[in-house]
Design an enzyme around this catalytic site. Sequence first.
Site, PDB file in Angstrom:
ATOM      1  N   GLU A 134       0.857  -1.195   0.000  1.00 19.92           N
ATOM      2  CA  GLU A 134       0.000   0.000   0.000  1.00 19.92           C
ATOM      3  C   GLU A 134       0.886   1.236   0.000  1.00 19.92           C
ATOM      4  O   GLU A 134       2.063   1.157   0.378  1.00 19.92           O
ATOM      5  CB  GLU A 134      -0.881  -0.006   1.261  1.00 19.92           C
ATOM      6  CG  GLU A 134      -0.056   0.109   2.531  1.00 19.92           C
ATOM      7  CD  GLU A 134      -0.805  -0.353   3.790  1.00 19.92           C
ATOM      8  OE1 GLU A 134      -1.605   0.423   4.295  1.00 19.92           O
ATOM      9  OE2 GLU A 134      -0.560  -1.494   4.224  1.00 19.92           O
ATOM     10  N   LYS A 136       2.707   4.585   1.180  1.00 16.35           N
ATOM     11  CA  LYS A 136       3.115   5.127   2.472  1.00 16.35           C
ATOM     12  C   LYS A 136       2.742   6.611   2.458  1.00 16.35           C
ATOM     13  O   LYS A 136       3.323   7.399   1.716  1.00 16.35           O
ATOM     14  CB  LYS A 136       4.617   4.945   2.677  1.00 16.35           C
ATOM     15  CG  LYS A 136       5.078   5.425   4.033  1.00 16.35           C
ATOM     16  CD  LYS A 136       6.507   4.999   4.301  1.00 16.35           C
ATOM     17  CE  LYS A 136       6.966   5.298   5.713  1.00 16.35           C
ATOM     18  NZ  LYS A 136       6.834   6.682   6.114  1.00 16.35           N
ATOM     19  N   ASP A 138       2.418  10.374   3.485  1.00 16.25           N
ATOM     20  CA  ASP A 138       3.306  11.307   4.176  1.00 16.25           C
ATOM     21  C   ASP A 138       2.481  12.299   4.993  1.00 16.25           C
ATOM     22  O   ASP A 138       2.230  13.426   4.582  1.00 16.25           O
ATOM     23  CB  ASP A 138       4.173  12.042   3.147  1.00 16.25           C
ATOM     24  CG  ASP A 138       5.387  12.682   3.794  1.00 16.25           C
ATOM     25  OD1 ASP A 138       5.606  12.449   5.005  1.00 16.25           O
ATOM     26  OD2 ASP A 138       6.107  13.412   3.098  1.00 16.25           O
ATOM     27  N   TYR A 246      -4.931   2.222   8.536  1.00  8.18           N
ATOM     28  CA  TYR A 246      -4.128   1.095   8.030  1.00  8.18           C
ATOM     29  C   TYR A 246      -3.569   0.198   9.127  1.00  8.18           C
ATOM     30  O   TYR A 246      -2.858  -0.747   8.851  1.00  8.18           O
ATOM     31  CB  TYR A 246      -2.984   1.605   7.143  1.00  8.18           C
ATOM     32  CG  TYR A 246      -2.093   2.653   7.797  1.00  8.18           C
ATOM     33  CD1 TYR A 246      -1.301   2.330   8.898  1.00  8.18           C
ATOM     34  CD2 TYR A 246      -2.058   3.957   7.326  1.00  8.18           C
ATOM     35  CE1 TYR A 246      -0.504   3.280   9.506  1.00  8.18           C
ATOM     36  CE2 TYR A 246      -1.255   4.915   7.916  1.00  8.18           C
ATOM     37  CZ  TYR A 246      -0.480   4.578   9.012  1.00  8.18           C
ATOM     38  OH  TYR A 246       0.296   5.509   9.620  1.00  8.18           O
ATOM     39  N   LYS A 334      11.158   3.026   0.305  1.00  9.02           N
ATOM     40  CA  LYS A 334      11.154   4.469   0.065  1.00  9.02           C
ATOM     41  C   LYS A 334      11.428   4.799  -1.397  1.00  9.02           C
ATOM     42  O   LYS A 334      12.146   4.081  -2.079  1.00  9.02           O
ATOM     43  CB  LYS A 334      12.215   5.144   0.947  1.00  9.02           C
ATOM     44  CG  LYS A 334      11.948   5.034   2.445  1.00  9.02           C
ATOM     45  CD  LYS A 334      10.636   5.685   2.798  1.00  9.02           C
ATOM     46  CE  LYS A 334      10.569   6.319   4.155  1.00  9.02           C
ATOM     47  NZ  LYS A 334      11.470   7.329   4.512  1.00  9.02           N
ATOM     48  N   CYS A 428      50.915  12.739   5.602  1.00  5.39           N
ATOM     49  CA  CYS A 428      49.809  13.305   6.372  1.00  5.39           C
ATOM     50  C   CYS A 428      49.789  14.823   6.168  1.00  5.39           C
ATOM     51  O   CYS A 428      50.805  15.490   6.365  1.00  5.39           O
ATOM     52  CB  CYS A 428      49.994  12.968   7.839  1.00  5.39           C
ATOM     53  SG  CYS A 428      48.820  13.824   8.904  1.00  5.39           S
ATOM     54  N   CYS A 431      50.730  16.498   9.830  1.00  2.00           N
ATOM     55  CA  CYS A 431      52.029  16.425  10.491  1.00  2.00           C
ATOM     56  C   CYS A 431      53.167  16.076   9.542  1.00  2.00           C
ATOM     57  O   CYS A 431      54.332  16.083   9.930  1.00  2.00           O
ATOM     58  CB  CYS A 431      51.986  15.422  11.640  1.00  2.00           C
ATOM     59  SG  CYS A 431      51.922  13.720  11.086  1.00  2.00           S
ATOM     60  N   CYS A 452      48.072   7.871   8.542  1.00  2.52           N
ATOM     61  CA  CYS A 452      49.227   8.647   8.979  1.00  2.52           C
ATOM     62  C   CYS A 452      49.973   7.844  10.041  1.00  2.52           C
ATOM     63  O   CYS A 452      49.373   7.287  10.948  1.00  2.52           O
ATOM     64  CB  CYS A 452      48.732   9.976   9.558  1.00  2.52           C
ATOM     65  SG  CYS A 452      49.926  10.782  10.632  1.00  2.52           S
ATOM     66  N   CYS A 458      51.338  13.483  15.560  1.00  3.66           N
ATOM     67  CA  CYS A 458      50.426  14.142  14.629  1.00  3.66           C
ATOM     68  C   CYS A 458      49.386  14.919  15.421  1.00  3.66           C
ATOM     69  O   CYS A 458      48.622  14.344  16.205  1.00  3.66           O
ATOM     70  CB  CYS A 458      49.753  13.104  13.741  1.00  3.66           C
ATOM     71  SG  CYS A 458      48.501  13.813  12.670  1.00  3.66           S
TER      72      CYS A 458
END
Length: 712
Positions: A134, A136, A138, A246, A334, A428, A431, A452, A458
């Site tokens: 069925e 959905k 909103d 429902y 959805k 990195c 550092c 890193c 660091c």
Amino acid sequence: MPNKKAPKRIAPPPVDALTKGEAAADLARLAAEIAHHDRLYYQSDAPEISDAEYDALRKRNEAIEARFPALVREDSPSAKVGAPASETFAKVRHRVPMLSLGNAFDDEEVAEFDARVRRFLSFKVDDTLVFTAEPKIDGLSISIRYENGTLVEAATRGDGAEGENVTANVRTIREIPHKLKGGKIPEVCEVRGEIYMSHADFTALNASQTEGGGKVFANPRNAAAGSLRQLDSTITAARPLRFFAYAWGEVSAMPADTQHGMVEAFAKWGLPVNPLMRLCASAEEMLAFYRQIGERRSSLGYDIDGVVYKVNRLDLQARLGFVSRSPRWAIAHKFPAEQATTVLRDIEIQVGRTGSLTPVAKLEPVTVGGVVVSNATLHNEDEIARKDVRIGDTVVVQRAGDVIPQIVRVIEEKRPKGTKPFAFPKVCPVCGSHAVREADDDPSAGGVVRRCTGGLICAAQAKERLKHFVSRLAFDIEGLGEEKIEAFFEEGLIRRPADIFTLEARDRASENPLAKRKGFGKKSVENLFRAIDARRTIGLERFIFALGIRHVGETTAKDLARAFRTMDAFRTAAEAAARAGKESEAYNDIDDIEGIGETVVDALVDFFSEPHNVEAFDDLLAHVTVAPYERPQTVASPVTGKTVVFTGKLERVGRSEAKAQAERLGAKVAGSVSAKTDFLIAGADAGSKLTNAQKLGVKVLTEDEWLALIGG
Ligand code: IVH
């Protein structure tokens, strides 16, 4: 409505790449964020983000919980529906909780839903399993109570347990009968469904609101919610609200034994039901229904955001039961995520607590599904290479089943001249240490991560570790959040955990004490110092978690604390393992702990082999007392707190159903038999687990004995 907050949101790493600690931190963040949006949505009718983005937050939360079930929080959003009822209406406690639905976002997830239900019920491939399908709607859900056929009470969902009494307002809705008609009406019947507003009515309402200088609503859902939640019901009466039934709550005598039959009964009693509901006998039929509804979506005259599939037979629904907030027997499929195109301005590299370098796309801000997006995830360097994403490219962004927007693809025709493939840094960016390519923690993700090697040298890692150290599940120091850590770190006030505990003494001696600075008051500084003092004694499990050792999340920290009980025992064992290395007795001693595997032992060994970690650890212990682990009290009941293992073929219920049942009763379901197993439930053709249990003297139960023990 554009969301002012969205551009600030920083892309978190993909779920597959999270360490346990990161996952725990992310779950904490998601709980807070979802609660915030729930309040906006349910109480203020003024959401800041679109439904798709909200779903994405919940989905990420669920994905993390699925990967780290042990990290599920007490205040997990997956265990709650909506927000607590607002203060303006009287409260109504729902006699049967009002639940929500899990989501599916693609065909595969629908097929998996069908398969999951079949597995749970131990259905064979050719056993028929019928679903209702069925639209959905909103709108907002409502529970309407009829006693002897008369409408006596109506309540909003609220947090699922308690909603708002909106009876007077619901009585003004023309489509909702005050008296049910026809025969066989149960003494008590709570009808549930969706209140919504049609497109035409919404447009007309907004036109008249504009004319009268009233509030203009963003969408029909908000208009319906705003109209229903009026303290003056004459206002509601003037608003064109509609309803579809429902579902149901308390019903004293069921008029049917299927979902479809129930809805038919509602229709006979004079309640409006959605005419598009169909029965489907397979995933294919459900998907065909989904596509058909998708095509008709724009001409229905009211907003829908997907379709809902429910197992038709109510006896099967009862067997399937619920997982926290949603029924196992239903799912919302959805409609797809919204997409938009924009320009990629830059790729920023973020450095995480464990040194992982995560690329984040910096986008020309663009509205996607009602929210302004300016950051998107790029996951890792391979992903950038695979999609050949270059700075300056026009890209398609999408917000969907993930918390952060994603880059779907590059529109190559729009690529400006002279762009170069993105060169992922080999050092990195913070550092300058070497960044090495590693397989991701979760090999199933097939991912790689560049990490890193700077450790605490660091600044980025040191900062992230400090943030972790003060986080809620670790030292939980109130008033010392991420922003303060950043600021104190930059200034050199706090560089290592121990610095937190010497902050007050140093501040007293300082020429520029915190209390004199902008943004700090005397009171807030005092509060901060008291909060720090309050943590000078800390439980072992929090202490271990706070260390931020890779792979040692909240649960593992607890497992270690339970096993070692005291700080000294933990430290002695970890250091011994670090000295003796893999395969040594010391190493195996830790490996033998329930819940601990080699990955964790290796991480402990790495941590304690690093002199700067040990030094930081010792400095910390000079200021902090670690309290021994205290075992939680357990409740007395036949299986609460017991560890059980299922093996062989069960006759009465499927394996998943049996497990879920055991867990509901407070038992811990383990995958393998050990000396700690209390019961092995052995079905037909039990194999090595049974022999093992007999060897170990573990009590073996037949399925019937087990059912007798748990009283069902
Ligand atoms: S069934 C226990 N059916 O969607 C299951 N819900 O995301 C109860 N919704 O809370 C829900 N249309 O407000 C169901 N045809 C439909 C629906 C529907 C809209 C809403 C409802 C629910 C939410 C879950």
